[in-house]
Design a protein around this motif. Sequence first.
Motif: not given
Ligand code: MN
Length: 244
Positions: A103, A105-106, A217-219
């Motif tokens: 993904d 944004d990770n 799993h950073t957001q």
């Molecule tokens: Mn995400």
Amino acid sequence: PPLYIITPTFRRAEQLAELTRLGYTLKHVVNLLWLVIEDANQTSPLVIHTLNRIGVPYEYFLAPMPEEYKKAKKTKPRGVSNRNRGLEYIRANATSGVFYFADDDNTYDISIFEQMRYTKKVSMWPVGLVTQFGVSSPIIREGKIKGFYDGWIGGRKFPVDMAGFAVSVKFLHERPNAKMPFKPGYEEDGFLKSLAPLNLTEIELLASNCTEILTWHTQTKKNANAAALNVSTYGDTNLVELNK
Ligand code: MN
Ligand code: UGA
């Protein structure tokens, strides 16, 4: 062996920042093809410009989310049409190597890419910052998977995060019907189940037998104002106007 990194992306104010951060991480990895797949009906010159600027070998495709799912308010199957488009590319173009769903944004430690490169079937490892539990991981006893630690098990056979597994291209070719379902919360589980037969004992354990966290799993915090203005915050024509 080559690595195929499948990255779903979609237009929002943070998009180019996310792609820039991920792209410069991937730039440290050799023999890699970045499959950037946008949930959109039209290609984005800004995304193409950003990918060219970063300089990682890439392919850029469109894979819009089907209209029926777009209407859903909270539980959209995010990135599913994108990832299935990536699988389609691999089926048509790749003969060996390994693929991974990353993904946009990770956060990824580059050492995980060198570890996943030698995956024979499916490999797994922990992912940090998933749910209130703080981590999602296979539970290992005497070198074998005994279960899964995850804040939400949800009746899944494989309660893992998208960032926590990689698959060999050959293994995928032997499973012509494998794909990701449009089922929010069950994307990983559905995809891994579609790779049957796949026994827990066959899964290769990375990150020192799942004792290290190398992916997160950073957001990214949303910038509501930028979103409202529909500014892309990099190289956008709005900035050209502003500086006239
Ligand atoms: Mn995400
Ligand atoms: C969680 C999981 O950690 C992901 O592995 C899973 O893909 C996702 O849920 C999901 O809903 O399936 P989360 O951070 O909530 O991740 O999801 P996002 O990062 O917002 O989206 C996942 C990917 O899909 C991102 O690469 C994003 O750019 C893309 N996406 C998101 C789209 O292509 N279209 C959208 O409308 C939203």
